[in-house]
Design a protein around this motif. Structure first.
Motif, PDB file in Angstrom:
ATOM      1  N   LEU A  81      -0.265 -15.351   3.955  1.00 30.63           N
ATOM      2  CA  LEU A  81      -0.261 -14.471   2.783  1.00 30.63           C
ATOM      3  C   LEU A  81      -1.263 -13.335   2.919  1.00 30.63           C
ATOM      4  N   LEU A  82      -2.416 -13.614   3.534  1.00 32.51           N
ATOM      5  CA  LEU A  82      -3.364 -12.512   3.802  1.00 32.51           C
ATOM      6  C   LEU A  82      -2.737 -11.465   4.716  1.00 32.51           C
ATOM      7  N   LEU A  83      -2.033 -11.922   5.750  1.00 33.22           N
ATOM      8  CA  LEU A  83      -1.372 -10.982   6.658  1.00 33.22           C
ATOM      9  C   LEU A  83      -0.249 -10.235   5.958  1.00 33.22           C
ATOM     10  N   ALA A  84       0.466 -10.893   5.062  1.00 39.25           N
ATOM     11  CA  ALA A  84       1.544 -10.231   4.325  1.00 39.25           C
ATOM     12  C   ALA A  84       0.983  -9.134   3.421  1.00 39.25           C
ATOM     13  N   VAL A  85      -0.089  -9.437   2.708  1.00 41.15           N
ATOM     14  CA  VAL A  85      -0.724  -8.425   1.865  1.00 41.15           C
ATOM     15  C   VAL A  85      -1.188  -7.255   2.729  1.00 41.15           C
ATOM     16  N   SER A  86      -1.853  -7.561   3.829  1.00 35.25           N
ATOM     17  CA  SER A  86      -2.362  -6.532   4.727  1.00 35.25           C
ATOM     18  C   SER A  86      -1.243  -5.671   5.303  1.00 35.25           C
ATOM     19  N   ALA A  87      -0.145  -6.292   5.720  1.00 35.66           N
ATOM     20  CA  ALA A  87       0.972  -5.541   6.304  1.00 35.66           C
ATOM     21  C   ALA A  87       1.553  -4.559   5.290  1.00 35.66           C
ATOM     22  N   HIS A  88       1.720  -5.014   4.053  1.00 35.34           N
ATOM     23  CA  HIS A  88       2.277  -4.126   3.032  1.00 35.34           C
ATOM     24  C   HIS A  88       1.299  -3.017   2.644  1.00 35.34           C
ATOM     25  N   LEU A  89       0.012  -3.337   2.589  1.00 35.04           N
ATOM     26  CA  LEU A  89      -0.980  -2.295   2.300  1.00 35.04           C
ATOM     27  C   LEU A  89      -1.012  -1.251   3.414  1.00 35.04           C
ATOM     28  N   ASN A  90      -0.966  -1.708   4.665  1.00 36.13           N
ATOM     29  CA  ASN A  90      -0.979  -0.774   5.795  1.00 36.13           C
ATOM     30  C   ASN A  90       0.286   0.062   5.860  1.00 36.13           C
ATOM     31  N   ALA A  91       1.413  -0.512   5.444  1.00 33.94           N
ATOM     32  CA  ALA A  91       2.678   0.231   5.453  1.00 33.94           C
ATOM     33  C   ALA A  91       2.741   1.217   4.293  1.00 33.94           C
ATOM     34  N   GLY A  92       1.952   0.962   3.263  1.00 33.52           N
ATOM     35  CA  GLY A  92       1.952   1.860   2.114  1.00 33.52           C
ATOM     36  C   GLY A  92       3.237   1.797   1.308  1.00 33.52           C
ATOM     37  N   ASP A  93       3.930   0.663   1.367  1.00 33.05           N
ATOM     38  CA  ASP A  93       5.213   0.557   0.680  1.00 33.05           C
ATOM     39  C   ASP A  93       5.105  -0.046  -0.722  1.00 33.05           C
ATOM     40  N   GLY A  94       3.904  -0.436  -1.134  1.00 32.49           N
ATOM     41  CA  GLY A  94       3.719  -1.004  -2.461  1.00 32.49           C
ATOM     42  C   GLY A  94       4.269  -2.410  -2.623  1.00 32.49           C
ATOM     43  N   GLY A  95       4.676  -3.042  -1.526  1.00 33.22           N
ATOM     44  CA  GLY A  95       5.276  -4.368  -1.606  1.00 33.22           C
ATOM     45  C   GLY A  95       4.292  -5.511  -1.515  1.00 33.22           C
ATOM     46  N   TYR A  96       3.030  -5.241  -1.721  1.00 28.26           N
ATOM     47  CA  TYR A  96       2.014  -6.289  -1.578  1.00 28.26           C
ATOM     48  C   TYR A  96       1.901  -7.188  -2.807  1.00 28.26           C
TER      49      TYR A  96
END
Length: 138
Positions: A81-96
């Motif tokens: 879940l930490l990696l999922a939050v990080s991936a969405h934050l880095n992508a800037g897609d608002g899906g976190y």
């Protein structure tokens, strides 16, 4: 049933449903899931591994055949879940948001488990007002 035990079961069931629903989505939309992972820069071969993990982790926590296995499942979920939050934050897609909500459910479930389970986990820190200290199993 105490309020803490109710909080444990509510958070654990919701978390398990999120993980099982995600595994179902990956199974029924494998190519779409793999394309999404590659768009984030992750290899597509992670999706089949996550299908297994997203089914096994909730089962390990809900059945609690082994406290060690259950705690390992919590640890895997935490890092996932930490990696999922990080991936969405880095992508800037608002899906976190969903990953952050699942992370909150996972932490709640982990921290309140000793109030609801017969055999306590020795890895749960004492949180005032949430769960009693870990009981030693004999």
């Amino acid at each position: 049933m105490t309020k803490t035990a109710l909080l444990y079961w509510a958070s654990t069931v919701l978390l398990s449903l999120i993980y099982l629903a995600a595994a179902g989505f990956y199974l029924t939309n494998l190519q779409l899931a793999q394309d999404g992972f590659t768009a984030f820069g992750f290899p597509a071969w992670l999706v089949p591994l996550l299908i297994v993990a997203k089914i096994a982790a909730p089962l390990a926590i809900l059945t609690r055949l082994s406290v060690r296995l259950s705690d390992l499942a919590y640890a895997g979920m935490f890092y996932h879940l930490l990696l999922a939050v990080s991936a969405h934050l880095n992508a800037g897609d608002g899906g976190y948001g969903p990953a952050l909500a699942a992370l909150a459910l996972m932490l709640t479930s982990f921290l309140t488990q000793n109030a609801a389970r017969k055999t306590a986990s020795p890895n749960v820190p004492a949180v005032p007002g949430l769960a009693p200290p870990a009981r030693q199993s004999t």
